[in-house]
Design a protein around this motif. Structure first.
Motif, mmCIF file in Angstrom:
data_model
loop_
_atom_site.group_PDB
_atom_site.id
_atom_site.type_symbol
_atom_site.label_atom_id
_atom_site.label_comp_id
_atom_site.label_asym_id
_atom_site.label_seq_id
_atom_site.Cartn_x
_atom_site.Cartn_y
_atom_site.Cartn_z
ATOM 1 N N UNK A 184 85.911 42.698 20.436
ATOM 2 C CA UNK A 184 85.192 41.428 20.525
ATOM 3 C C UNK A 184 84.082 41.495 21.566
ATOM 4 N N UNK A 185 84.398 42.075 22.721
ATOM 5 C CA UNK A 185 83.403 42.199 23.780
ATOM 6 C C UNK A 185 82.243 43.083 23.328
ATOM 7 N N UNK A 186 82.576 44.170 22.650
ATOM 8 C CA UNK A 186 81.532 45.063 22.133
ATOM 9 C C UNK A 186 80.652 44.358 21.126
ATOM 10 N N UNK A 187 81.273 43.565 20.256
ATOM 11 C CA UNK A 187 80.499 42.816 19.258
ATOM 12 C C UNK A 187 79.564 41.824 19.945
ATOM 13 N N UNK A 188 80.071 41.144 20.984
ATOM 14 C CA UNK A 188 79.225 40.204 21.728
ATOM 15 C C UNK A 188 78.053 40.931 22.373
ATOM 16 N N UNK A 189 78.348 42.078 22.984
ATOM 17 C CA UNK A 189 77.290 42.824 23.665
ATOM 18 C C UNK A 189 76.261 43.359 22.684
ATOM 19 N N UNK A 190 76.709 43.775 21.512
ATOM 20 C CA UNK A 190 75.764 44.225 20.483
ATOM 21 C C UNK A 190 74.874 43.059 20.066
ATOM 22 N N UNK A 191 75.484 41.893 19.879
ATOM 23 C CA UNK A 191 74.696 40.707 19.515
ATOM 24 C C UNK A 191 73.682 40.367 20.585
ATOM 25 N N UNK A 192 74.105 40.437 21.859
ATOM 26 C CA UNK A 192 73.173 40.141 22.950
ATOM 27 C C UNK A 192 72.075 41.195 23.013
ATOM 28 N N UNK A 193 72.454 42.451 22.804
ATOM 29 C CA UNK A 193 71.446 43.520 22.829
ATOM 30 C C UNK A 193 70.449 43.341 21.693
ATOM 31 N N UNK A 194 70.939 42.979 20.510
ATOM 32 C CA UNK A 194 70.033 42.747 19.379
ATOM 33 C C UNK A 194 69.093 41.593 19.685
ATOM 34 N N UNK A 195 69.622 40.539 20.301
ATOM 35 C CA UNK A 195 68.791 39.382 20.659
ATOM 36 C C UNK A 195 67.712 39.808 21.666
ATOM 37 N N UNK A 196 68.115 40.599 22.678
ATOM 38 C CA UNK A 196 67.154 41.046 23.683
ATOM 39 C C UNK A 196 66.088 41.945 23.064
ATOM 40 N N UNK A 197 66.502 42.847 22.188
ATOM 41 C CA UNK A 197 65.546 43.747 21.542
ATOM 42 C C UNK A 197 64.589 42.938 20.665
ATOM 43 N N UNK A 198 65.127 41.975 19.920
ATOM 44 C CA UNK A 198 64.283 41.131 19.072
ATOM 45 C C UNK A 198 63.268 40.372 19.917
ATOM 46 N N UNK A 199 63.714 39.821 21.043
ATOM 47 C CA UNK A 199 62.804 39.078 21.920
ATOM 48 C C UNK A 199 61.735 40.010 22.486
ATOM 49 N N UNK A 200 62.140 41.208 22.906
ATOM 50 C CA UNK A 200 61.167 42.153 23.453
ATOM 51 C C UNK A 200 60.152 42.568 22.390
ATOM 52 N N UNK A 201 60.617 42.784 21.178
ATOM 53 C CA UNK A 201 59.694 43.146 20.096
ATOM 54 C C UNK A 201 58.730 42.009 19.820
ATOM 55 N N UNK A 202 59.235 40.768 19.808
ATOM 56 C CA UNK A 202 58.353 39.623 19.584
ATOM 57 C C UNK A 202 57.320 39.515 20.698
ATOM 58 N N UNK A 203 57.741 39.750 21.943
ATOM 59 C CA UNK A 203 56.799 39.726 23.062
ATOM 60 C C UNK A 203 55.734 40.808 22.908
ATOM 61 N N UNK A 204 56.172 42.008 22.490
ATOM 62 C CA UNK A 204 55.217 43.099 22.289
ATOM 63 C C UNK A 204 54.241 42.791 21.160
ATOM 64 N N UNK A 205 54.742 42.196 20.083
ATOM 65 C CA UNK A 205 53.879 41.834 18.960
ATOM 66 C C UNK A 205 52.855 40.790 19.412
ATOM 67 N N UNK A 206 53.309 39.808 20.174
ATOM 68 C CA UNK A 206 52.399 38.773 20.668
ATOM 69 C C UNK A 206 51.321 39.386 21.558
ATOM 70 N N UNK A 207 51.734 40.239 22.473
ATOM 71 C CA UNK A 207 50.767 40.891 23.371
ATOM 72 C C UNK A 207 49.819 41.788 22.578
ATOM 73 N N UNK A 208 50.371 42.498 21.591
ATOM 74 C CA UNK A 208 49.535 43.354 20.744
ATOM 75 C C UNK A 208 48.494 42.562 19.988
ATOM 76 N N UNK A 209 48.872 41.378 19.533
ATOM 77 C CA UNK A 209 47.928 40.517 18.815
ATOM 78 C C UNK A 209 46.781 40.100 19.728
ATOM 79 N N UNK A 210 47.117 39.758 20.976
ATOM 80 C CA UNK A 210 46.074 39.384 21.941
ATOM 81 C C UNK A 210 45.139 40.563 22.205
ATOM 82 N N UNK A 211 45.723 41.747 22.393
ATOM 83 C CA UNK A 211 44.931 42.932 22.680
ATOM 84 C C UNK A 211 44.048 43.280 21.489
#
Length: 119
Positions: free
Chosen positions: A34-61
């Motif tokens: 259960x803990x591993x599943x939670x951590x995977x979910x949190x990691x996926x959320x963090x990666x998704x957020x980081x990718x969205x931030x990179x896409x946004x910054x890339x669009x500006x650039x």
């Protein structure tokens, strides 16, 4: 001699301890899963957020880069046109701007002649 009741009590106690230990191990495994599943979910959320931030910054650039490229292109075309005009003037003795004005005047004169010929 061994007392059967004590023996049965000891076996029951050992069985209960074994069941308790097995149950504890199973719960620990399920908790880890259960803990591993939670951590995977949190990691996926963090990666998704980081990718969205990179896409946004890339669009500006990209927008900035397109503007810079357009400015550079206009500057290069302006320089090329200026150098072409200088070379044209040096070889032919004709100023390109004056030639363009002359062409406009000839076109206007042609229109006037056509209007007179139509009357």
């Amino acid at each position: 001699m061994i007392n059967p009741k004590k023996l049965i009590g000891s076996v029951k106690s050992a069985t209960q301890m074994g069941e308790s230990s097995v149950r504890t191990v199973i719960w620990a495994g399920l908790g880890a899963y259960s803990k591993g599943t939670e951590q995977v979910g949190m990691a996926q959320h963090m990666v998704t957020k980081q990718i969205q931030d990179l896409v946004s910054k890339g669009s500006e650039v990209e927008t900035e880069m397109v503007e810079r490229i357009q400015e550079s292109k206009r500057g290069l075309f302006g320089q090329a046109e200026s150098q072409f005009n200088q070379a044209f003037n040096a070889t032919c003795g004709i100023d390109r701007d004056r030639l363009s004005n002359f062409e406009q005047k000839v076109d206007h004169l042609q229109e006037m002649v056509e209007k007179l010929a139509a009357k």
